[in-house]
Write a protein that holds these residues in place. Structure first.
Motif, PDB file in Angstrom:
ATOM      1  N   MET A 284       4.120   8.203  -8.478  1.00 38.91           N
ATOM      2  CA  MET A 284       4.981   9.206  -7.886  1.00 38.91           C
ATOM      3  C   MET A 284       5.765   9.928  -8.974  1.00 38.91           C
ATOM      4  SD  MET A 284       7.915   8.534  -5.180  1.00 38.91           S
ATOM      5  CE  MET A 284       8.963   7.816  -6.418  1.00 38.91           C
ATOM      6  N   GLU A 285       6.075   9.197 -10.040  1.00 32.90           N
ATOM      7  CA  GLU A 285       6.895   9.747 -11.127  1.00 32.90           C
ATOM      8  C   GLU A 285       6.554   9.000 -12.405  1.00 32.90           C
ATOM      9  OE1 GLU A 285       8.834  11.765 -12.324  1.00 32.90           O
ATOM     10  OE2 GLU A 285       9.737  12.935 -10.719  1.00 32.90           O
ATOM     11  N   VAL A 286       7.030   9.532 -13.513  1.00 30.53           N
ATOM     12  CA  VAL A 286       6.842   8.850 -14.787  1.00 30.53           C
ATOM     13  C   VAL A 286       8.208   8.762 -15.472  1.00 30.53           C
ATOM     14  CG1 VAL A 286       5.737   8.957 -17.053  1.00 30.53           C
ATOM     15  CG2 VAL A 286       4.497   9.734 -15.025  1.00 30.53           C
ATOM     16  N   ILE A 287       8.577   7.550 -15.906  1.00 27.80           N
ATOM     17  CA  ILE A 287       9.807   7.392 -16.698  1.00 27.80           C
ATOM     18  C   ILE A 287       9.381   7.162 -18.147  1.00 27.80           C
ATOM     19  CG2 ILE A 287      11.792   5.899 -17.196  1.00 27.80           C
ATOM     20  CD1 ILE A 287      12.114   5.390 -14.267  1.00 27.80           C
ATOM     21  N   PRO A 288       9.844   8.044 -19.046  1.00 26.29           N
ATOM     22  CA  PRO A 288       9.415   7.869 -20.432  1.00 26.29           C
ATOM     23  C   PRO A 288      10.099   6.687 -21.122  1.00 26.29           C
ATOM     24  CG  PRO A 288      10.745   9.873 -20.168  1.00 26.29           C
ATOM     25  CD  PRO A 288      10.711   9.201 -18.846  1.00 26.29           C
ATOM     26  N   LYS A 289       9.366   6.040 -21.996  1.00 24.74           N
ATOM     27  CA  LYS A 289       9.935   4.994 -22.851  1.00 24.74           C
ATOM     28  C   LYS A 289      10.122   5.572 -24.241  1.00 24.74           C
ATOM     29  CE  LYS A 289       7.946   0.623 -21.271  1.00 24.74           C
ATOM     30  NZ  LYS A 289       6.938  -0.344 -21.753  1.00 24.74           N
TER      31      LYS A 289
ATOM     32  N   ALA B  84       0.812  -1.218   0.000  1.00 23.06           N
ATOM     33  CA  ALA B  84       0.000   0.000   0.000  1.00 23.06           C
ATOM     34  C   ALA B  84       0.847   1.271   0.000  1.00 23.06           C
ATOM     35  CB  ALA B  84      -0.948  -0.011   1.190  1.00 23.06           C
ATOM     36  N   LYS B  85       1.990   1.235   0.670  1.00 22.33           N
ATOM     37  CA  LYS B  85       2.758   2.476   0.839  1.00 22.33           C
ATOM     38  C   LYS B  85       3.998   2.536  -0.057  1.00 22.33           C
ATOM     39  CE  LYS B  85       0.886   4.404   4.783  1.00 22.33           C
ATOM     40  NZ  LYS B  85       0.217   3.405   5.635  1.00 22.33           N
ATOM     41  N   VAL B  86       4.188   1.514  -0.873  1.00 23.45           N
ATOM     42  CA  VAL B  86       5.398   1.495  -1.710  1.00 23.45           C
ATOM     43  C   VAL B  86       5.226   2.460  -2.878  1.00 23.45           C
ATOM     44  CG1 VAL B  86       6.954   0.041  -3.064  1.00 23.45           C
ATOM     45  CG2 VAL B  86       5.704  -0.937  -1.120  1.00 23.45           C
ATOM     46  N   PRO B  87       6.205   3.373  -3.085  1.00 22.77           N
ATOM     47  CA  PRO B  87       6.056   4.311  -4.199  1.00 22.77           C
ATOM     48  C   PRO B  87       6.068   3.601  -5.560  1.00 22.77           C
ATOM     49  CG  PRO B  87       8.211   4.536  -3.150  1.00 22.77           C
ATOM     50  CD  PRO B  87       7.414   3.607  -2.298  1.00 22.77           C
ATOM     51  N   VAL B  88       5.224   4.100  -6.437  1.00 22.54           N
ATOM     52  CA  VAL B  88       5.091   3.494  -7.757  1.00 22.54           C
ATOM     53  C   VAL B  88       5.496   4.491  -8.839  1.00 22.54           C
ATOM     54  CG1 VAL B  88       3.407   2.692  -9.469  1.00 22.54           C
ATOM     55  CG2 VAL B  88       3.303   1.839  -7.116  1.00 22.54           C
ATOM     56  N   VAL B  89       6.311   4.027  -9.773  1.00 20.63           N
ATOM     57  CA  VAL B  89       6.723   4.855 -10.915  1.00 20.63           C
ATOM     58  C   VAL B  89       6.138   4.227 -12.173  1.00 20.63           C
ATOM     59  CG1 VAL B  89       8.689   5.654 -12.274  1.00 20.63           C
ATOM     60  CG2 VAL B  89       8.861   5.540  -9.774  1.00 20.63           C
ATOM     61  N   PHE B  90       5.436   5.019 -12.963  1.00 19.48           N
ATOM     62  CA  PHE B  90       4.888   4.507 -14.216  1.00 19.48           C
ATOM     63  C   PHE B  90       5.946   4.592 -15.316  1.00 19.48           C
ATOM     64  CE2 PHE B  90       0.054   5.272 -13.495  1.00 19.48           C
ATOM     65  CZ  PHE B  90      -0.020   4.060 -12.834  1.00 19.48           C
ATOM     66  N   MET B  91       5.956   3.591 -16.189  1.00 17.95           N
ATOM     67  CA  MET B  91       6.821   3.642 -17.357  1.00 17.95           C
ATOM     68  C   MET B  91       5.921   3.651 -18.587  1.00 17.95           C
ATOM     69  SD  MET B  91      10.161   1.879 -16.084  1.00 17.95           S
ATOM     70  CE  MET B  91      10.747   1.733 -17.680  1.00 17.95           C
ATOM     71  N   THR B  92       6.117   4.619 -19.447  1.00 13.10           N
ATOM     72  CA  THR B  92       5.194   4.731 -20.564  1.00 13.10           C
ATOM     73  C   THR B  92       5.788   5.472 -21.760  1.00 13.10           C
ATOM     74  OG1 THR B  92       3.065   5.624 -21.286  1.00 13.10           O
ATOM     75  CG2 THR B  92       4.208   6.829 -19.566  1.00 13.10           C
ATOM     76  N   ALA B  93       5.283   5.112 -22.929  1.00 11.11           N
ATOM     77  CA  ALA B  93       5.699   5.829 -24.137  1.00 11.11           C
ATOM     78  C   ALA B  93       4.783   7.009 -24.414  1.00 11.11           C
ATOM     79  CB  ALA B  93       5.689   4.871 -25.326  1.00 11.11           C
TER      80      ALA B  93
ATOM     81  N   SER C  66       9.805   0.598 -27.321  1.00  3.68           N
ATOM     82  CA  SER C  66      10.930  -0.309 -27.099  1.00  3.68           C
ATOM     83  C   SER C  66      12.081  -0.122 -28.086  1.00  3.68           C
ATOM     84  CB  SER C  66      10.442  -1.764 -27.160  1.00  3.68           C
ATOM     85  OG  SER C  66       9.824  -2.029 -28.407  1.00  3.68           O
ATOM     86  N   ALA C  67      11.782   0.283 -29.335  1.00  5.04           N
ATOM     87  CA  ALA C  67      12.833   0.256 -30.364  1.00  5.04           C
ATOM     88  C   ALA C  67      14.052   1.079 -29.960  1.00  5.04           C
ATOM     89  CB  ALA C  67      12.276   0.740 -31.707  1.00  5.04           C
TER      90      ALA C  67
END
Lengths: 126, 565
Positions: free
Chosen positions: A102-107, A77-86, B66-67
């Motif tokens: 919490m954050e977003v890492i771009p793909k 429940a309390k673990v921070p989540v980072v989304f990964m998305t294009a 992914s590429a």
């Protein structure tokens, strides 16, 4: 506390493999890889991650839905989540943050940089 | 990581990349099948094939995300375009037929790019080797990636579409914060940035300074803005801006500037021929140069030197001064006897330290010395700087000054070389003649400066859209010629038809407002099993097809009848 354990949820096998290499070999992290939201809900609590990386678009249970379910589990429940998305349009990012990411890492990500990015997010979060 | 771990890591990455290439091939086959199925349904009942489109969108989405991670950033950019088009097609109320045509075209571009990216890609171990410093031109097989940072979505979308017409892989960011993150994660080749964000008080120049602090090598930044007062321009110059464009942005102008800022992208890898009888040493040199993205070949039999020069056409020759039975000095003189190789740079590899001997060698034909033994990094740097200078000089001599393409004489010469090669290797070869429609009218109406810009825009478009193994020249005024090795008629038709469509979609800006220009093209080809045609025959056939295109209404691509075998 330093970041050591990361749960990574991603349905794409190629990306799983390269991310595992990037996080474990380059980053020296312990990684638990799950291929679906369901698997993450099953394995996550036993692994007790410090941070969760969650792909947004997955078949079946998608990232946001997985996040909602994780928040129901005491161990996650309390673990921070980072989304990964294009998909990183402003409105989309605001949407992810509103959903509790919490954050977003771009793909796509650079395999040489991924661990640094994750650590930087962890440090900021602390 | 310890060195051995690093090697292991590189090997694993290389393996993953190879696996990925197989997967992408499969996915592309799936996409093509789905498109065909979707088109069938659409033709039958006029409705959007929802299932096929959704499935295609998710494949495109996966590729887009992914590429780049596997070193195929341009392919990822193309997949993103396809995903966006499918998104638009799937939006309720979308005009289904035109949307599907766009999807179909986008898919065929993706196929073409995939072939090119994979064919041109350096060996996996090279691309992903984290130990190795990457020279910029190592990425030259990829399309240029441009990040557009513009928080007005309409302006951003317009820029994105037009830059895509030019063949750039574009990522649009409407959020400056997100743009910073994405750029840090994977820096693009250039950034186009609005100086005045509407939604945040931060200015573009401030954004650049923030980014500069975290990025060791900053890509060139072009600024756009609706105000062009002195303080704004000063601020942009101070932040290291490489270009400024007022809104509404004249995109062809912007593309011309981008082309100048990214000259390495068009370049073929440097070619170096190593003539040395010490095989282990020359193999080692070859490997060192190849790691820098050059193409190197070795030769230990001086008697084959002229044949090798003709076949390999190096930018530079590295020659051992003493070969068994032969003198390097005389070999250089022999090479210089041929008109064709008069200006080919020859650099001696030699343990020779005697100054007189060196001078004698230089006088006769060698341009420079590299003394053996030499440390690897010195060798690479020495050859790198010499071959680059040689190529630059050569390019200057060969270029059409306005467009940077090959000039009339040289494109014809290239056709001759490629034809010889195609005949020898039994491969296909296509020749294209292109001509801008009603060009005189453009010059008369908008002035010669605008006319020149239209010519440069087509030159830039061709450079972006064709492979770097293709040869492109300015044949005359508004006429262009391209030579495409390995391509048959059908394949070239689709590529050139895309060029035609992209060209007609580029908005040009004049005092009288926006205007659009079209082109006509004629294509002729020899197929892989064809033989015995001269360059002049091919050219005449392409020219005849172009004439027919002009006479049947312009803005079209006409194929010449197949040349008799």
């Amino acid at each position: 506390m330093d970041l050591e354990r990361v749960l990574y949820v991603e349905d794409d096998k190629s990306i799983q493999a390269v991310a595992q290499l990037a996080l474990e070999t380059v980053g020296g992290l312990q990684v638990c890889i799950c291929s679906s939201g369901e698997e993450a809900l099953d394995k996550g609590p036993g692994f007790s991650p410090q941070l969760i990386l969650l792909d947004v678009m997955m078949p079946g249970m998608d990232g946001p839905e997985t996040l909602i379910q994780m928040r129901q589990l005491p161990a996650l429940a309390k673990v921070p989540v980072v989304f990964m998305t294009a998909r990183t349009q402003e409105s989309e990012v605001q949407g992810y943050l509103a959903q509790g990411a919490m954050e977003v890492i771009p793909k796509p990500f650079d395999p040489m940089q991924l661990a640094n990015q994750v650590r930087a997010i962890w440090t900021d979060h602390r | 990581m310890a060195p051995e771990e690093n090697n292991d890591f590189s090997a694993k990455l290389a393996q993953l990349r190879d696996d990925y290439v197989c997967r992408v091939r499969d996915e592309l086959t799936q996409l093509v099948a789905l498109e065909k199925q979707g088109r069938g349904e659409l033709e039958k009942d006029g409705r959007l094939p929802q299932v096929a489109a959704s499935e295609m969108r998710s494949i495109a989405h996966r590729l887009a995300g992914s590429a780049g991670t596997f070193g195929f950033a341009a392919l990822g950019g193309r997949a993103r375009v396809l995903e966006n088009q499918l998104d638009r097609a799937l939006t309720p109320g979308a005009k289904v037929s035109p949307a599907w045509v766009a999807v179909r075209k986008s898919l065929s571009t993706l196929q073409y790019d995939l072939q090119r990216d994979i064919a041109n890609a350096a060996p996996a171990s090279q691309t992903l080797n984290p130990l190795q410093e990457r020279m910029p031109h190592q990425d030259s097989n990829q399309l240029a990636r441009v990040a557009v940072v513009e928080d007005d979505p309409h302006v951003g979308e317009d820029l994105l579409l037009t830059l895509e017409h030019f063949g750039f892989a574009v990522s649009l960011f409407t959020s400056p914060e997100m743009a910073q993150k994405a750029i840090l994660a994977m820096p693009p080749d250039a950034i186009v940035l609005d100086q005045h964000f509407a939604l945040t008080p931060m200015q573009g120049t401030e954004w650049v300074r923030q980014l500069q602090q975290s990025l060791c090598s900053m890509p060139p930044v072009l600024f756009i803005s609706s105000s062009r007062d002195f303080p704004t321009l000063y601020e942009i110059a101070e932040a290291g801006g490489r270009g400024f464009f007022s809104k509404p942005v004249d995109v062809p102008q912007l593309v011309s500037r981008l082309e100048k800022l990214l000259p390495w992208r068009q370049a073929e890898p440097y070619r170096v021929l190593i003539v040395d009888d010490d095989r282990p040493l020359s193999e080692r040199f070859k490997l060192l140069l190849e790691r820098q993205g050059m193409v190197a070949e070795t030769l230990d039999q001086p008697t084959r030197l002229l044949d090798e020069l003709h076949r390999f056409r190096p930018d530079l020759v590295l020659m051992d001064l003493y070969l068994p039975g032969y003198s390097g000095v005389t070999l250089a003189r022999l090479v210089r006897l041929q008109q064709e190789w008069c200006s080919l740079p020859i650099v001696y590899l030699s343990a020779e330290t005697d100054l007189d001997r060196q001078l004698e060698a230089m006088d006769i034909g060698a341009d420079d010395f590299i003394a053996k033994p030499i440390a690897d990094n010195h060798f690479v740097a020495s050859v790198g700087v010499r071959v680059r200078r040689a190529r630059e000089l050569n390019d200057l001599l060969r270029q059409d000054r306005m467009t940077g393409l090959l000039n009339h004489a040289l494109i014809k010469e290239e056709l001759g070389h490629e034809l010889t090669r195609a005949t020898r290797e039994k491969t296909a070869l296509a020749v294209v003649m292109l001509d801008i429609d009603r060009f005189k009218g453009i010059n008369d109406r908008y002035g010669h400066a605008t006319g020149d810009l239209v010519i440069c825009a087509l030159a830039n478009l061709l450079r972006q859209r064709l492979r770097r193994t293709d040869r492109i020249g300015r044949y005359g005024g508004e006429e262009f010629m391209a030579v495409l090795p390995g391509c048959g008629l059908a394949q070239v038709q689709s590529v050139i038809d895309q060029v035609r469509e992209h060209f007609q979609a580029i908005p040009f800006v004049s005092d009288e407002g926006e205007f659009f220009v079209t082109l006509s093209a004629g294509v002729a080809a020899i197929e892989a099993d064809g033989r015995g045609h001269s360059g002049d025959q091919l050219l005449a056939a392409a020219d005849g097809a172009l004439y027919q295109a002009k006479n049947t209404g312009r803005n079209r691509v006409v194929l010449a009848a197949t040349l008799p075998g």
